[in-house]
Write a protein that holds these residues in place. Structure first.
Motif, PDB file in Angstrom:
ATOM      1  N   THR A  90      45.775  70.221  -1.883  1.00  0.00           N
ATOM      2  CA  THR A  90      44.312  71.279  -3.110  1.00  0.00           C
ATOM      3  C   THR A  90      44.041  70.295  -3.865  1.00  0.00           C
ATOM      4  N   VAL A  91      42.496  71.010  -4.085  1.00  0.00           N
ATOM      5  CA  VAL A  91      41.980  70.309  -5.659  1.00  0.00           C
ATOM      6  C   VAL A  91      42.238  71.725  -6.078  1.00  0.00           C
ATOM      7  N   ILE A  92      42.267  71.699  -7.170  1.00  0.00           N
ATOM      8  CA  ILE A  92      42.107  72.969  -9.002  1.00  0.00           C
ATOM      9  C   ILE A  92      41.223  72.862  -9.390  1.00  0.00           C
ATOM     10  N   GLY A  93      39.989  73.300  -9.183  1.00  0.00           N
ATOM     11  CA  GLY A  93      39.363  72.938  -9.891  1.00  0.00           C
ATOM     12  C   GLY A  93      39.238  74.066 -11.298  1.00  0.00           C
ATOM     13  N   LEU A  94      39.017  73.722 -13.051  1.00  0.00           N
ATOM     14  CA  LEU A  94      39.461  74.241 -13.947  1.00  0.00           C
ATOM     15  C   LEU A  94      37.390  74.096 -14.737  1.00  0.00           C
ATOM     16  N   PHE A  95      37.042  75.242 -14.848  1.00  0.00           N
ATOM     17  CA  PHE A  95      35.885  75.029 -15.736  1.00  0.00           C
ATOM     18  C   PHE A  95      36.193  75.162 -17.552  1.00  0.00           C
ATOM     19  N   VAL A  96      35.322  74.605 -18.402  1.00  0.00           N
ATOM     20  CA  VAL A  96      36.089  74.426 -19.330  1.00  0.00           C
ATOM     21  C   VAL A  96      34.586  74.194 -19.912  1.00  0.00           C
ATOM     22  N   PRO A  97      34.213  74.032 -21.445  1.00  0.00           N
ATOM     23  CA  PRO A  97      33.209  73.705 -21.978  1.00  0.00           C
ATOM     24  C   PRO A  97      32.747  72.259 -22.402  1.00  0.00           C
ATOM     25  N   ASP A  98      33.650  71.621 -22.025  1.00  0.00           N
ATOM     26  CA  ASP A  98      33.395  70.047 -22.669  1.00  0.00           C
ATOM     27  C   ASP A  98      34.360  69.450 -21.207  1.00  0.00           C
ATOM     28  N   VAL A  99      33.873  68.877 -20.171  1.00  0.00           N
ATOM     29  CA  VAL A  99      34.867  68.497 -19.389  1.00  0.00           C
ATOM     30  C   VAL A  99      35.095  66.864 -19.957  1.00  0.00           C
ATOM     31  N   GLN A 100      34.156  66.008 -20.653  1.00  0.00           N
ATOM     32  CA  GLN A 100      34.795  65.363 -20.771  1.00  0.00           C
ATOM     33  C   GLN A 100      36.291  64.891 -21.761  1.00  0.00           C
ATOM     34  N   LYS A 101      36.063  66.012 -23.032  1.00  0.00           N
ATOM     35  CA  LYS A 101      37.571  66.073 -24.102  1.00  0.00           C
ATOM     36  C   LYS A 101      38.651  66.346 -22.729  1.00  0.00           C
ATOM     37  N   VAL A 102      38.483  67.423 -21.829  1.00  0.00           N
ATOM     38  CA  VAL A 102      39.697  67.154 -20.804  1.00  0.00           C
ATOM     39  C   VAL A 102      39.811  66.471 -20.263  1.00  0.00           C
ATOM     40  N   MET A 103      38.983  65.689 -20.159  1.00  0.00           N
ATOM     41  CA  MET A 103      39.451  64.231 -18.836  1.00  0.00           C
ATOM     42  C   MET A 103      40.395  63.695 -19.992  1.00  0.00           C
ATOM     43  N   ASP A 104      39.453  62.730 -20.883  1.00  0.00           N
ATOM     44  CA  ASP A 104      40.161  62.105 -21.507  1.00  0.00           C
ATOM     45  C   ASP A 104      41.891  63.514 -22.174  1.00  0.00           C
ATOM     46  N   ARG A 105      42.070  64.174 -22.793  1.00  0.00           N
ATOM     47  CA  ARG A 105      43.233  64.373 -22.538  1.00  0.00           C
ATOM     48  C   ARG A 105      43.733  64.233 -21.439  1.00  0.00           C
ATOM     49  N   ALA A 106      43.571  64.411 -20.426  1.00  0.00           N
ATOM     50  CA  ALA A 106      44.572  64.210 -19.236  1.00  0.00           C
ATOM     51  C   ALA A 106      45.169  62.481 -18.885  1.00  0.00           C
ATOM     52  N   ILE A 107      44.076  61.267 -19.247  1.00  0.00           N
ATOM     53  CA  ILE A 107      44.239  60.112 -18.997  1.00  0.00           C
ATOM     54  C   ILE A 107      45.159  59.758 -19.911  1.00  0.00           C
ATOM     55  N   THR A 108      44.684  60.010 -21.045  1.00  0.00           N
ATOM     56  CA  THR A 108      46.314  60.091 -22.353  1.00  0.00           C
ATOM     57  C   THR A 108      47.255  60.333 -21.874  1.00  0.00           C
ATOM     58  N   ALA A 109      47.394  61.645 -21.729  1.00  0.00           N
ATOM     59  CA  ALA A 109      48.695  62.496 -21.298  1.00  0.00           C
ATOM     60  C   ALA A 109      49.475  61.747 -20.008  1.00  0.00           C
ATOM     61  N   GLY A 110      48.681  60.259 -19.184  1.00  0.00           N
ATOM     62  CA  GLY A 110      49.455  59.840 -18.074  1.00  0.00           C
ATOM     63  C   GLY A 110      48.548  60.607 -16.866  1.00  0.00           C
ATOM     64  N   ALA A 111      47.392  60.660 -16.423  1.00  0.00           N
ATOM     65  CA  ALA A 111      47.373  61.717 -15.096  1.00  0.00           C
ATOM     66  C   ALA A 111      46.058  60.183 -15.253  1.00  0.00           C
ATOM     67  N   ILE A 112      45.934  59.636 -13.291  1.00  0.00           N
ATOM     68  CA  ILE A 112      44.652  59.425 -12.827  1.00  0.00           C
ATOM     69  C   ILE A 112      43.919  59.099 -12.691  1.00  0.00           C
ATOM     70  N   LEU A 113      42.781  58.437 -13.457  1.00  0.00           N
ATOM     71  CA  LEU A 113      41.314  58.994 -12.993  1.00  0.00           C
ATOM     72  C   LEU A 113      41.015  58.599 -11.288  1.00  0.00           C
ATOM     73  N   VAL A 114      40.348  60.158 -10.912  1.00  0.00           N
ATOM     74  CA  VAL A 114      40.230  59.697 -10.008  1.00  0.00           C
ATOM     75  C   VAL A 114      38.492  58.766  -9.716  1.00  0.00           C
ATOM     76  N   ASN A 115      37.658  60.355 -10.670  1.00  0.00           N
ATOM     77  CA  ASN A 115      36.390  60.281 -10.883  1.00  0.00           C
ATOM     78  C   ASN A 115      35.931  60.661 -11.496  1.00  0.00           C
ATOM     79  N   PRO A 116      35.126  59.787 -12.804  1.00  0.00           N
ATOM     80  CA  PRO A 116      35.192  59.840 -13.792  1.00  0.00           C
ATOM     81  C   PRO A 116      33.360  61.014 -14.303  1.00  0.00           C
ATOM     82  N   THR A 117      33.558  61.431 -15.660  1.00  0.00           N
ATOM     83  CA  THR A 117      32.605  62.859 -15.488  1.00  0.00           C
ATOM     84  C   THR A 117      31.325  62.407 -15.538  1.00  0.00           C
TER      85      THR A 117
END
Length: 130
Positions: A77-104
């Motif tokens: 599944t793909v979890i869609g999460l709506f947030v005010p600042d996409v890049q900030k949330v993406m950066d936090r995820a990558i820093t925490a250990g996520a793998i980038l699939v598609n950049p903002t």
């Protein structure tokens, strides 16, 4: 933590492999753990978390026909999460250990979106309408 919900919302249940002992990626990313029930061996049975109020659960895979991404060998599944600042949330995820699939990216259909894969193989599409 008990919360009364006054609006309809989704709370996805993300399956994790049986025998998982750590889900610290989610807290490093910024999610808050409400509860975590463990099995006798200390592995995680089910935990409830939220990311800025968006509740989700992680649950060990127990049913014969329920798969988590790694045993399914693909996206379940793909979890869609709506947030005010996409890049900030993406950066936090990558820093925490996520793998980038598609950049903002800003798309012609009116969404800013980025996608990452968490350590358990779940795909998260972080997005906002622009």
């Amino acid at each position: 933590m008990s919360q009364e919900v006054s609006i309809t919302h989704f709370a996805p249940e993300l399956h994790i492999p049986k025998g998982t002992f750590q889900i610290d990626f989610y807290s490093k990313w910024g999610a808050v753990e409400h509860f975590c029930f463990r099995n006798e061996d200390g592995s995680i049975h089910v935990a409830e978390l939220d990311f800025d109020g968006a509740i989700f659960h992680v649950h060990e895979t127990m049913r014969g026909n329920a798969l988590e991404p790694k045993s399914a060998m693909g996206v379940t599944t793909v979890i869609g999460l709506f947030v005010p600042d996409v890049q900030k949330v993406m950066d936090r995820a990558i820093t925490a250990g996520a793998i980038l699939v598609n950049p903002t990216t800003d798309h012609d259909y009116g969404y800013r979106q980025g996608m990452f894969q968490d350590p358990f193989g779940h795909f998260w599409q972080i997005q906002k309408k622009i």
